[in-house]
Write an enzyme that holds these catalytic residues in place. Structure first.
Site, PDB file in Angstrom:
ATOM      1  N   ASP A 115     -40.536  56.197  14.543  1.00 46.89           N
ATOM      2  CA  ASP A 115     -40.118  54.886  14.063  1.00 46.89           C
ATOM      3  C   ASP A 115     -39.407  55.101  12.724  1.00 46.89           C
ATOM      4  O   ASP A 115     -39.408  56.217  12.181  1.00 46.89           O
ATOM      5  CB  ASP A 115     -41.384  54.035  13.875  1.00 46.89           C
ATOM      6  N   ASP A 132     -38.203  45.587  16.244  1.00 49.83           N
ATOM      7  CA  ASP A 132     -39.184  44.571  15.870  1.00 49.83           C
ATOM      8  C   ASP A 132     -38.718  43.168  16.250  1.00 49.83           C
ATOM      9  O   ASP A 132     -38.220  42.414  15.416  1.00 49.83           O
ATOM     10  CB  ASP A 132     -39.460  44.668  14.371  1.00 49.83           C
TER      11      ASP A 132
END
Ligand SMILES: *[C@@H]1O[C@H](CO)[C@@H](O)[C@H](O)[C@H]1NC(C)=O
Length: 955
Positions: A554, A630
């Protein structure tokens, strides 16, 4: 997981947290106007090309055409190189004829140097040069003044370059005040030394663009160079300030830009990642589409802002052909799209047509990059499949994922400790819900020191992993590229002692804020750094790891909470002396690559890796899966997951998914259910949730809803053999797994903009429910003379047709195409590994001619032994009442206990008898049932091994 900066106490965080509702803080990110090169380039209006091609300088060698270009205003000379490449591709490169220092050429992305074909001059006049490009299918016209290129296929003009005169090239220059001029030329010299020291293992930087050959063109240019006019400096050329950050720009302006015109094209796609529709919009009244990998907190939908990844490939499609423009540049890039039909209503277009207006529809595309070369591949198709193959020949295909990774993944930020993991795992068994992988987010590590475990919450990771292994399940743990600065942390001290961190412009280690607080960023562009990073995944290095532990990367844009636009300063310095500006969009790909190579390495080269990444670039498909970052628990976010993954599929990245349920916020139950149903039919299938959200494991929503989620998951698991076969075809032949309708029905104009439904492979049409309180969905059955069967009811529909399908909460509208055969495993199990030895059912859906075909790919599901021919690739075909199974690739050999338990023939008439014949055997009578209502034959227990040839007679 997001850059929720609240942990860091930055002012920015508070503004976000205090804002009610959900939206990006746009002021954190540059507009084109705030990005000085975009502003400078956009000021140049179409129709005033300053460039002339000196046709007298044309030089045709075995593999390319070279011509000098001159800017009549500044007298700067450029060198144009055109390559005709094997397989209907053309490469166009433009560099400075004599640059002060070399420009960055993107390394490591091309899988091999493309094979050039001979060019051949076929005609010439004062202002034009005409050539065959390799094969005699395509012709290139070079116009001298004003400079333009035109590519023709037969008699059709398919693409023009610089026809709007937007070629833009900021040559490297000395800074005007003498002191800095001296410094910058010293930097230039040092640069050359550094480059020689680090001479790269991949594509060599071509520094010899200015050739020594004496010819007229060169002389002309040499003279003109003396009289080169001084260009005025503009604000932003030598430094640029955005919010509190100043980019020092020691090399000055170096941006490049070029325009492409596509006559006859009204539909363009690609250039992910954006939260937008599949069909690209025109940007005449908005910012251009931006490609600059960024960690965008709470991104907004339906706009052109940059997101986590960038693939600079644009596709254009019309009824005649598909083509691609691959702009091979890893710096910040903006793409403007305009069209002469945009804004015209359908009526307007019709009137124009009826009144004999003969304006051909046309789309114009303008690329602008902050630095690097102009290096662009034109992929000439002509079919969609040809373009996919052409692009794959340059950047590779989707890696073949391990079988388990196509199952369901359960993630949240965070599963708190080993007991939590045990309980969640047990919850799936208690509720009879299949799943394959449980995930750990950043809290699992000791103080966000990746490669370690929190000693209190995860004291015995091997026990935990062994527990999962006994249930044939896996775990994924996060490893991010920001490294906590802590001399007691081995990973940090080793990176520092190897001098592997990215440097600031002043030569110290680049530091920024991220999850662990103060962090440094390993220089993944350095091959030695990547090799070291890969070695850290060995079982003896990564303590507590086992072979059922996999990884996600990430924050690899990279995310720097206190950096400009939440990322790294552009004047930070990488291996070889290159600025971050040059490599920015590559950083995430390199992190992903080094991690995937680490997982291969730990198995001694035997096992396929699974690594998920958030940031990506062209070629990332070779290293694993991508997710859309996200998102939020909102209906519109569910809806946009389709075009976002379809756009990625078009540019070679098939293994895509969105966080099921939405990352931010808390989904209402109906949204969560619909998201499971949609996610079950998207390639990467993972539920994920923000730290602040209430728990939402599948059984926490009441029994009836648990049943619905289980049902969606079981549909996913039953189709795993089909998914795996599709991924094999993606890996082998560059076929996208999830595809827009137009890819399969390239002349069905009414489907060109469709992105609320799509195809999985060529056989399944999926239209998930993405509206709240939906009573029905409007389905479009594409093609002509096709039939489609509802996979649940076997109801038959002919195409073309629009059809309103009523839905209930249990509905997932999915249709099998007549003419296809789909292999399934219909016995519910607790995970994909437990299904390994289960028998198959073939679903044979007949077309109007009573025929059907399908494939099945099968191997051990986890190793590279398929590359040593340990696989099965079977073909099934049905015609004239005869189903045959044969090998599609005789090289493949694989022993399997899998047998054929059932054959379901949909759209069939009642047979009298069904018999099975195997080579060397006699005919065996089979039992069957016929349902006259639905026209479905169910053949019981053919019983043959799936690896063997057979013929089944349906008489
Ligand atoms: C190249 O284009 C021609 C048609 O112009 C087509 O027939 C051929 O299949 C294409 N080749 C490849 C490798 O895409």
């Amino acid at each position: 997981m997001a850059a929720a900066r609240r942990l860091l106490g930055l002012a920015l965080v508070f503004s976000v947290c205090l804002t009610p509702g959900l939206s990006v803080d746009r002021s954190n990110f540059k507009t084109c106007e705030q990005s000085s090169f975009c502003r400078r380039q956009r000021k140049l209006e179409p129709g005033s090309s300053q460039y002339r091609a000196l046709l007298g300088s044309a030089k045709l060698t075995a593999d390319k055409l070279e011509i000098q270009l001159i800017n009549d205003k500044t007298q700067v000379s450029l060198l144009l190189e055109v390559f005709g490449l094997h397989g209907n591709m053309t490469r166009i490169k433009i560099n400075e004829l004599k640059p002060l220092k070399p420009r960055y050429e993107v390394p490591d992305v091309l899988v091999e140097t493309p094979t050039p074909e001979n060019l051949q001059v076929t005609g010439q006049d004062d202002n034009t040069l005409e050539l065959f490009l390799g094969s005699h299918e395509h012709k290139l016209l070079v116009t001298g003044s004003p400079f333009r290129l035109d590519i023709l296929a037969g008699r059709d003009l398919v693409l023009s370059v610089n026809s709007r005169g937007l070629l833009y090239f900021e040559q490297f220059r000395e800074r005007k005040d003498t002191l800095s001029a001296k410094v910058s030329s010293a930097v230039g010299n040092m640069w050359h030394k550094v480059k020689t020291l680090f001479s790269s293992d991949s594509e060599k930087t071509d520094e010899s663009t200015g050739s020594d050959d004496e010819n007229q063109g060169e002389e002309e240019v040499a003279e003109e160079k003396e009289t080169k006019k001084e260009e005025e400096d503009e604000p932003g050329m030598w430094d640029e300030t955005f919010k509190t950050h100043t980019d020092s720009k020691p090399n000055g302006p170096s941006s490049v830009g070029l325009d492409f015109s596509l006559p006859g094209f009204e539909h363009v796609y690609g250039i992910p990642e954006h939260a937008d529709n599949l069909r690209l919009r025109t940007t005449e009244n908005t910012d251009p589409y931006r490609l600059y990998n960024l960690d965008v907190f709470q991104y907004e939908l339906y706009n052109t802002m940059a997101l986590y990844g960038s693939v600079p490939l644009l596709l254009a499609h019309n009824v005649q052909r598909t083509l691609g423009i691959f702009w091979f540049n890893a710096a910040e890039t903006w793409v403007d799209i305009s069209s002469n039909t945009a804004g015209k209503t359908l009526l307007g277009k019709m009137l124009q047509y009826m009144q004999g207006g003969d304006e051909t529809p046309q789309t114009d595309v303008r690329w602008m990059s902050e630095s690097g070369l102009i290096d662009v591949f034109i992929l000439l198709g002509p079919s969609p499949g040809d373009v996919f193959k052409q692009y794959a020949s340059l950047t590779g295909t989707q890696s073949l994922p391990p079988y388990f990774s196509l199952g369901y993944h359960q993630c949240r930020w965070n599963y708190n400790d080993e007991e939590d993991v045990r309980n969640v795992d047990a919850g799936f068994d208690e509720h009879n819900i299949p799943y394959d992988v449980i995930w750990l987010d950043i809290e699992h590590a000791d103080g966000k020191r990746y490669f370690t475990w929190d000693p209190h919450k995860f004291p015995t990771p091997k026990n935990m992993l062994t527990g999962l292994k006994e249930k044939r399940r896996k775990m994924v743990a996060i490893v991010d590229p920001h490294i906590k600065i802590d001399s007691a942390y081995r990973i940090h001290s080793e990176i520092r002692s190897h001098n592997f961190y990215v440097k600031t412009k002043d030569g110290s280690d680049y530091e920024g804020w991220c999850w662990p607080g103060s962090a440094a960023y390993p220089d993944f562009t350095n091959p030695d750094m990547r090799a070291w990073w890969s070695s850290m995944f060995s079982y003896d290095q990564y303590e507590g790891s086992m072979d059922n532990l996999f990884v996600w990367n990430d924050m690899n844009e990279p995310s720097v909470f206190n950096g400009p636009e939440v990322t790294m300063h552009k004047d930070a310095v990488h291996w070889g002396g290159w600025e971050h500006r040059e490599v920015h969009n590559l950083y995430g790909l390199y992190v992903h690559r080094a991690t995937a190579e680490g997982l291969i390495h730990r198995s001694g080269g035997k096992e396929r890796p699974f690594v998920l990444t958030r940031a990506f670039f062209a070629g990332s498909q070779r290293y694993g899966a991508v997710w859309t970052g996200d998102n939020a628990a909102e209906w519109e976010h569910l809806k946009i997951s389709l075009p976002m993954c379809l756009s990625l599929a078009l540019v070679g990245i098939s293994f895509c998914g969105a966080d099921v349920g939405g990352f931010f916020k808390n989904p209402e139950t109906e949204l969560l259910l619909r998201w499971y149903q949609a996610g079950a039919y998207q390639p990467f299938f993972r539920a994920h949730a923000h730290l602040d959200t209430p728990r939402r494991e599948p059984w926490l929503h009441g029994e009836a809803n648990t049943d619905l989620i289980r049902e969606a998951l079981q549909q996913r698991y039953a189709l795993l053999p089909y998914w795996y076969t599709l991924f094999y075809n993606a890996h082998r032949d560059a076929e996208p797994v999830m595809r827009p309708l137009w890819v399969e029905f390239p002349s069905d104009v009414s489907s060109f903009a469709t992105d609320d439904q799509y195809l999985l492979g060529s056989a399944l049409l999926v239209h998930p429910v993405t509206e709240s309180n939906a009573r029905g969905v409007q389905i479009y059955f594409p093609g002509t003379g096709e039939v489609w069967y509802d996979v649940h009811t076997h109801q038959k529909y002919e195409s073309p047709q629009r059809f309103y399908q009523p839905v209930t909460m249990s509905s997932i509208p999915v249709f099998q195409r007549g003419g296809s055969i789909i292999p399934r495993k219909d016995r519910p199990r607790r995970n994909s590994d437990c299904m390994q030895d289960d028998p198959f059912t073939l679903y044979v859906a007949l077309n109007l001619q009573g025929e059907a075909q399908g494939e099945l790919y099968l191997d051990d599901g986890h190793s590279f032994s398929y590359q040593q021919n340990e696989f099965l690739y079977r073909k099934f075909s049905y015609s004239h009442g005869k189903l045959t199974s044969s090998s599609l690739d005789l090289n493949g050999k694989f022993e399997t206990p899998n047998w054929l338990e059932r054959v379901v023939i949909i759209g069939a008439t009642r047979p009298n008898s069904i018999t099975l014949h195997q080579p060397g055997g006699s005919e065996v009578q089979l039992e069957f049932e016929y349902d006259a209502q639905t026209s479905v034959i169910t053949v019981r227990k053919p019983g043959v091994n799936i690896a063997s040839d057979f013929t089944m007679f349906v008489r």
